[in-house]
Design an enzyme around this catalytic site. Sequence first.
Site, mmCIF file in Angstrom:
data_model
loop_
_atom_site.group_PDB
_atom_site.id
_atom_site.type_symbol
_atom_site.label_atom_id
_atom_site.label_comp_id
_atom_site.label_asym_id
_atom_site.label_seq_id
_atom_site.Cartn_x
_atom_site.Cartn_y
_atom_site.Cartn_z
ATOM 1 N N CYS A 91 33.620 32.062 42.429
ATOM 2 C CA CYS A 91 33.802 32.501 41.117
ATOM 3 C C CYS A 91 33.181 34.316 41.063
ATOM 4 C CB CYS A 91 33.209 31.868 39.554
ATOM 5 S SG CYS A 91 33.230 33.251 38.146
ATOM 6 N N CYS A 231 38.047 38.474 34.249
ATOM 7 C CA CYS A 231 38.036 36.880 35.705
ATOM 8 C C CYS A 231 37.627 37.943 37.137
ATOM 9 C CB CYS A 231 38.830 36.724 35.533
ATOM 10 S SG CYS A 231 39.724 35.618 37.085
ATOM 11 N N GLY A 232 36.525 37.875 37.920
ATOM 12 C CA GLY A 232 36.334 38.923 38.710
ATOM 13 C C GLY A 232 36.864 38.560 39.634
HETATM 14 N N1 LIG Z 1 38.878 29.309 37.159
HETATM 15 C C1 LIG Z 1 38.926 30.422 38.921
HETATM 16 C C2 LIG Z 1 37.565 30.262 39.017
HETATM 17 C C3 LIG Z 1 36.325 31.765 38.899
HETATM 18 C C4 LIG Z 1 37.044 32.606 37.828
HETATM 19 C C5 LIG Z 1 35.765 33.711 37.683
HETATM 20 N N2 LIG Z 1 36.410 33.073 36.102
HETATM 21 C C6 LIG Z 1 35.989 35.110 38.906
HETATM 22 O O1 LIG Z 1 34.585 35.656 37.834
HETATM 23 O O2 LIG Z 1 36.493 35.173 39.114
HETATM 24 C C7 LIG Z 1 39.658 29.243 39.497
HETATM 25 O O3 LIG Z 1 39.590 28.067 39.428
HETATM 26 O O4 LIG Z 1 39.819 29.565 40.532
#
Ligand SMILES: N[C@@H](CCC[C@H](N)C(=O)O)C(=O)O
Length: 302
Positions: A91, A231-232
């Site tokens: 994340c 989402c990064g």
């Molecule tokens: N939901 C994603 C993991 C989280 C990603 C996040 N919000 C970010 O900032 O990268 C998954 O299940 O891969």
Amino acid sequence: MSESPLQPAGLPFLKGHGTQNDFVILPDPDGRLVIGPEAVAVLCDRRAGIGGDGLLRVVRAAADPVSAPLADRAEWFMDYRNSDGSIAEMCGNGLRVFARYLVHAGLAKPGPLAVATRAGVLQVRIAEDAADGTPGDITVDMGVARLPGPDGIEVTVGNRHWPARNVNMGNPHAVAFVDDLDHAGDLLAAPLTSPDGAYPEGVNVEFVVDRGPRHVAMRVHERGSGETRSCGTGACAVAVATARRDGADPAVTGESVSYVVDLPGGRLVIAEHPDGRVEMTGPAVIVGSGVLEPDWLAALPR
Ligand SMILES: N[C@@H](CCC[C@H](N)C(=O)O)C(=O)O
């Protein structure tokens, strides 16, 4: 959630966000908490719990069996969970918030920091705060993007279909270029992806429009969390997919390429370098802190 020994005074937590991708932060330096998926889902519930797109458990790498093999390279392990309780490899926004928490708690200083994640040890740089107290941005070396097959990925929302690029940033992403971000609809349900079976473990789906030279805007539907305001890893996947669409590949040209990525919750800057490394820079904020009530904790699903 269980803990041994249980803290009669309750369990400290913090709340933070990175470009409005928000997280419940549970400090657990000695790895005493056992948090099942149902308990994570309640903690992340915006009505029944604290609320967040995900949960960050802050544990010493040596104190968790998942990260113990990495403990000679990183002191801290980011144990990230999606808001539905599922585990994800990485994340990006969470990692910036995790680093901000360590500084906030006096467990790290601005400067370089190595953090263990399920995608390996990642290097973080925490900028000093500005003279007026504005927190410095945080840069994460997100590693090398992989653009694996299969080709021919398609994303569908309602009666609209787009070809999508498959990008792996430690976690899976399908990046679709669209004419209008509203065409993604309300994103209350996960977009469909085809061919069937392309993402047996689920996928994060990004919708992208151009805003200008090396400047895009996106929305995202996250696996395990639904639509989030940022989402990064998704922004990194979008920057890499956009660079390839634009004919820019730093590995070929020998020159880094950088994109501004606007998300509903703020702006990230993503650079890809000739050695393939992708760097993400953006803000991270600790919003507040509190204590989870012992009675409420005791009623959480085990
Ligand atoms: N939901 C994603 C993991 C989280 C990603 C996040 N919000 C970010 O900032 O990268 C998954 O299940 O891969």
